[in-house]
Design an enzyme around this catalytic site. Structure first.
Site, PDB file in Angstrom:
ATOM      1  N   LYS A   1       0.876  -1.181   0.000  1.00  9.44           N
ATOM      2  CA  LYS A   1       0.000   0.000   0.000  1.00  9.44           C
ATOM      3  C   LYS A   1       0.904   1.218   0.000  1.00  9.44           C
ATOM      4  O   LYS A   1       1.808   1.318   0.830  1.00  9.44           O
ATOM      5  CB  LYS A   1      -0.911   0.009   1.232  1.00  9.44           C
TER       6      LYS A   1
ATOM      7  N   GLN B   1     -12.339   7.512  11.711  1.00  4.89           N
ATOM      8  CA  GLN B   1     -12.207   6.060  11.912  1.00  4.89           C
ATOM      9  C   GLN B   1     -13.168   5.531  12.971  1.00  4.89           C
ATOM     10  O   GLN B   1     -13.575   4.362  12.930  1.00  4.89           O
ATOM     11  CB  GLN B   1     -10.777   5.701  12.345  1.00  4.89           C
TER      12      GLN B   1
ATOM     13  N   SER C   1      -5.843  10.688  17.497  1.00  5.44           N
ATOM     14  CA  SER C   1      -4.495  11.039  17.040  1.00  5.44           C
ATOM     15  C   SER C   1      -3.708  11.689  18.176  1.00  5.44           C
ATOM     16  O   SER C   1      -2.941  12.613  17.965  1.00  5.44           O
ATOM     17  CB  SER C   1      -4.577  11.945  15.816  1.00  5.44           C
TER      18      SER C   1
ATOM     19  N   GLY D   1      -3.412  -2.350  18.178  1.00  7.01           N
ATOM     20  CA  GLY D   1      -3.593  -2.468  16.724  1.00  7.01           C
ATOM     21  C   GLY D   1      -2.788  -1.397  16.000  1.00  7.01           C
ATOM     22  O   GLY D   1      -3.187  -0.231  15.952  1.00  7.01           O
TER      23      GLY D   1
ATOM     24  N   ASP E   1      -0.088   4.600  15.888  1.00  7.27           N
ATOM     25  CA  ASP E   1       0.548   3.894  14.777  1.00  7.27           C
ATOM     26  C   ASP E   1       1.844   4.588  14.359  1.00  7.27           C
ATOM     27  O   ASP E   1       2.325   4.376  13.256  1.00  7.27           O
ATOM     28  CB  ASP E   1      -0.422   3.805  13.590  1.00  7.27           C
TER      29      ASP E   1
ATOM     30  N   LYS F   1       3.115   8.743  19.421  1.00 10.88           N
ATOM     31  CA  LYS F   1       1.675   8.783  19.708  1.00 10.88           C
ATOM     32  C   LYS F   1       1.363   7.934  20.948  1.00 10.88           C
ATOM     33  O   LYS F   1       2.079   6.962  21.242  1.00 10.88           O
ATOM     34  CB  LYS F   1       0.876   8.239  18.522  1.00 10.88           C
TER      35      LYS F   1
ATOM     36  N   ARG G   1     -10.421  -2.152   7.042  1.00 14.37           N
ATOM     37  CA  ARG G   1      -9.462  -3.144   7.561  1.00 14.37           C
ATOM     38  C   ARG G   1      -9.061  -2.799   8.990  1.00 14.37           C
ATOM     39  O   ARG G   1      -8.734  -3.668   9.792  1.00 14.37           O
ATOM     40  CB  ARG G   1      -8.290  -3.349   6.629  1.00 14.37           C
TER      41      ARG G   1
ATOM     42  N   MET H   1      -6.308   1.584  18.966  1.00 17.62           N
ATOM     43  CA  MET H   1      -6.132   1.580  17.512  1.00 17.62           C
ATOM     44  C   MET H   1      -5.500   2.857  16.955  1.00 17.62           C
ATOM     45  O   MET H   1      -5.144   2.907  15.784  1.00 17.62           O
ATOM     46  CB  MET H   1      -7.499   1.380  16.847  1.00 17.62           C
TER      47      MET H   1
HETATM   48  P1  NAD Z   1      -9.691  12.180  12.696  1.00 24.95           P
HETATM   49  O1  NAD Z   1      -8.857  13.394  12.449  1.00 24.95           O
HETATM   50  O2  NAD Z   1     -10.944  12.016  11.933  1.00 24.95           O
HETATM   51  O3  NAD Z   1     -10.069  12.096  14.267  1.00 24.95           O
HETATM   52  C1  NAD Z   1      -9.081  12.327  15.238  1.00 24.95           C
HETATM   53  C2  NAD Z   1      -9.613  11.943  16.606  1.00 24.95           C
HETATM   54  O4  NAD Z   1      -8.580  12.172  17.570  1.00 24.95           O
HETATM   55  C3  NAD Z   1     -10.798  12.784  17.057  1.00 24.95           C
HETATM   56  O5  NAD Z   1     -11.592  12.012  17.929  1.00 24.95           O
HETATM   57  C4  NAD Z   1     -10.117  13.928  17.813  1.00 24.95           C
HETATM   58  O6  NAD Z   1     -10.988  14.545  18.740  1.00 24.95           O
HETATM   59  C5  NAD Z   1      -9.026  13.163  18.522  1.00 24.95           C
HETATM   60  N1  NAD Z   1      -7.881  13.980  18.876  1.00 24.95           N
HETATM   61  C6  NAD Z   1      -7.236  14.885  18.107  1.00 24.95           C
HETATM   62  N2  NAD Z   1      -6.185  15.397  18.782  1.00 24.95           N
HETATM   63  C7  NAD Z   1      -6.188  14.809  20.003  1.00 24.95           C
HETATM   64  C8  NAD Z   1      -5.363  14.917  21.146  1.00 24.95           C
HETATM   65  N3  NAD Z   1      -4.332  15.746  21.165  1.00 24.95           N
HETATM   66  N4  NAD Z   1      -5.659  14.155  22.229  1.00 24.95           N
HETATM   67  C9  NAD Z   1      -6.714  13.288  22.215  1.00 24.95           C
HETATM   68  N5  NAD Z   1      -7.530  13.149  21.150  1.00 24.95           N
HETATM   69  C10 NAD Z   1      -7.260  13.895  20.063  1.00 24.95           C
HETATM   70  O7  NAD Z   1      -8.698  10.963  12.500  1.00 24.95           O
HETATM   71  P2  NAD Z   1      -9.061   9.448  12.148  1.00 24.95           P
HETATM   72  O8  NAD Z   1      -8.998   9.275  10.683  1.00 24.95           O
HETATM   73  O9  NAD Z   1     -10.284   9.049  12.888  1.00 24.95           O
HETATM   74  O10 NAD Z   1      -7.778   8.689  12.738  1.00 24.95           O
HETATM   75  C11 NAD Z   1      -7.603   8.565  14.130  1.00 24.95           C
HETATM   76  C12 NAD Z   1      -6.265   7.929  14.414  1.00 24.95           C
HETATM   77  O11 NAD Z   1      -6.239   6.587  13.945  1.00 24.95           O
HETATM   78  C13 NAD Z   1      -5.075   8.615  13.750  1.00 24.95           C
HETATM   79  O12 NAD Z   1      -4.060   8.753  14.725  1.00 24.95           O
HETATM   80  C14 NAD Z   1      -4.646   7.646  12.678  1.00 24.95           C
HETATM   81  O13 NAD Z   1      -3.268   7.721  12.390  1.00 24.95           O
HETATM   82  C15 NAD Z   1      -4.995   6.334  13.342  1.00 24.95           C
HETATM   83  N6  NAD Z   1      -5.157   5.197  12.417  1.00 24.95           N
HETATM   84  C16 NAD Z   1      -4.679   3.998  12.817  1.00 24.95           C
HETATM   85  C17 NAD Z   1      -4.812   2.895  11.996  1.00 24.95           C
HETATM   86  C18 NAD Z   1      -4.310   1.556  12.444  1.00 24.95           C
HETATM   87  O14 NAD Z   1      -4.290   0.621  11.638  1.00 24.95           O
HETATM   88  N7  NAD Z   1      -3.959   1.383  13.692  1.00 24.95           N
HETATM   89  C19 NAD Z   1      -5.432   3.033  10.746  1.00 24.95           C
HETATM   90  C20 NAD Z   1      -5.948   4.264  10.377  1.00 24.95           C
HETATM   91  C21 NAD Z   1      -5.810   5.353  11.230  1.00 24.95           C
END
Ligand code: NAD
Length: 321
Positions: free
Chosen positions: A67, A139, A199, A292, A222, A226, A111, A219
């Site tokens: 990817k 997410q 995030s 995860g 990543d 973080k 996924r 989750m």
């Molecule tokens: P998004 O921007 O739509 O949402 C971000 C979320 O984090 C919101 O709930 C926001 O309020 C919160 N947030 C932002 N800053 C914060 C802080 N300083 N402290 C606490 N909460 C905070 O993002 P998303 O697309 O929902 O992605 C969320 C996270 O998931 C990202 O960190 C992304 O990298 C991670 N992610 C992980 C995987 C995996 O496989 N593990 C896959 C995709 C995304």
């Protein structure tokens, strides 16, 4: 080569198909049949973008590829498209010829949701009734919708740093006909299952906010730096992950390992539970935690499933390269 455009994925890929693909590939990783290649992730010094590759090979599913993509923080404001952008490329492992190119944006959400749900299926108490969500962004809604299919949940509770986003969770609760309650962090003690998907770079969920017997799926973490939960929580829990090397370097376990609270050997592959080589949860009081981190093989497994469906349904576009 087959092309499956991003716009076709929603009608093709189901939560069930993503769940099955991810469960199988986690099992293959634990049995040594599948492995992920080292991740490349670079700040490219242009429009603040992060770009990289996650790849791997699954000998059992004969899935080879990568990817490619990342995070363009100004996309939404400047171009009106989402900030996370990715594309999956699959190759024929027998010849090395490119097999397919698949839009990876929706697949990533499906996924990732499948991974936490696989952990819920194998590690949460069967009688879990309350699910708690930490995070309410893009997410989080995918996570919640999928999780609701794997236990008979009766109530959803949620906390988010930005409470104005909580209606995103409430909407999913309404769809499912379940009550939703916004809580403060100590209120998470009511939850039998907790998913965190934020995030955040500092922990918010403390060890004291979690009741005995809870299953957590962390989750959001990543990337190095973080963090979503207090490291002491990992010391209290039995810790599982998709990929141990990622868990201790870029996942939630990086902090507990760095502080000497747990060691690499305390982190177990979820696939071993699926395969029956690890017992998983052994008591109703045990806290289980799935870290995860997100692996390339999850993307490849889901992309391979969607390509098969797209070819069957005459939706895939064939081109010569
Ligand atoms: P998004 O921007 O739509 O949402 C971000 C979320 O984090 C919101 O709930 C926001 O309020 C919160 N947030 C932002 N800053 C914060 C802080 N300083 N402290 C606490 N909460 C905070 O993002 P998303 O697309 O929902 O992605 C969320 C996270 O998931 C990202 O960190 C992304 O990298 C991670 N992610 C992980 C995987 C995996 O496989 N593990 C896959 C995709 C995304």
């Amino acid at each position: 080569m087959w092309i499956v455009p991003e716009k076709e994925i929603a009608a093709l890929m189901t939560r069930e198909a993503a769940f099955d693909a991810v469960e199988k590939v986690f099992a293959a990783m634990a049995s040594g049949e599948a492995y992920n290649f080292p991740v490349v992730r670079e700040a490219i010094g242009h429009v603040d973008a992060l770009y990289g590759f996650k790849g791997g090979f699954d000998r059992s599913g004969l899935t080879l590829g990568l990817k490619a993509g990342g995070y363009w923080p100004h996309n939404l404001e400047t171009k009106g498209i989402i900030n996370h952008q990715s594309t999956v490329f699959l190759f024929d492992p027998d010849t090395g010829r490119v097999h397919a190119m698949v839009g990876g944006n929706l697949l990533t959400a499906l996924r990732t949701a499948a991974a936490s749900s696989v952990s819920i299926k194998h590690l949460a108490r069967p009688d879990a009734k309350v699910i708690g969500m930490i995070g309410a962004g893009h997410q989080a809604t995918f996570q919640l919708r999928t999780a609701l299919e794997h236990r008979d949940f009766e109530k959803i509770i949620g906390w988010n740093l930005h409470p104005e986003m909580l209606p995103n969770l409430e909407k999913v609760a309404d769809e499912a006909g379940l009550p939703f309650e916004a809580v403060e962090l100590p209120g998470m003690q009511e939850a039998d299952v907790i998913i965190s998907i934020t995030s955040s770079f500092d922990w918010t969920l403390g060890a004291d906010h979690v009741a005995p017997g809870t299953h957590l799926a962390c989750m959001g973490t990543d990337t190095k730096g973080k963090q979503e939960v207090e490291p002491a929580l990992l010391a209290r829990a039995t810790v599982f992950t998709d990929e141990v090397a990622q868990s201790i370097s870029i996942g939630e376990a990086q902090h507990a390992v760095a502080e000497g609270l747990i060691a690499e050997g305390d982190v177990h592959q979820l696939g071993a539970v699926i395969n029956g080589t690890h017992p998983g949860r052994t008591s109703d009081d045990e806290i289980t935690l799935f870290d995860g981190t997100g692996v390339g093989l999850q993307d490849l497994a889901c992309a391979a499933a969607v390509v098969e469906m797209a070819i069957e349904q005459g939706i895939a576009i064939e081109v010569d390269v």
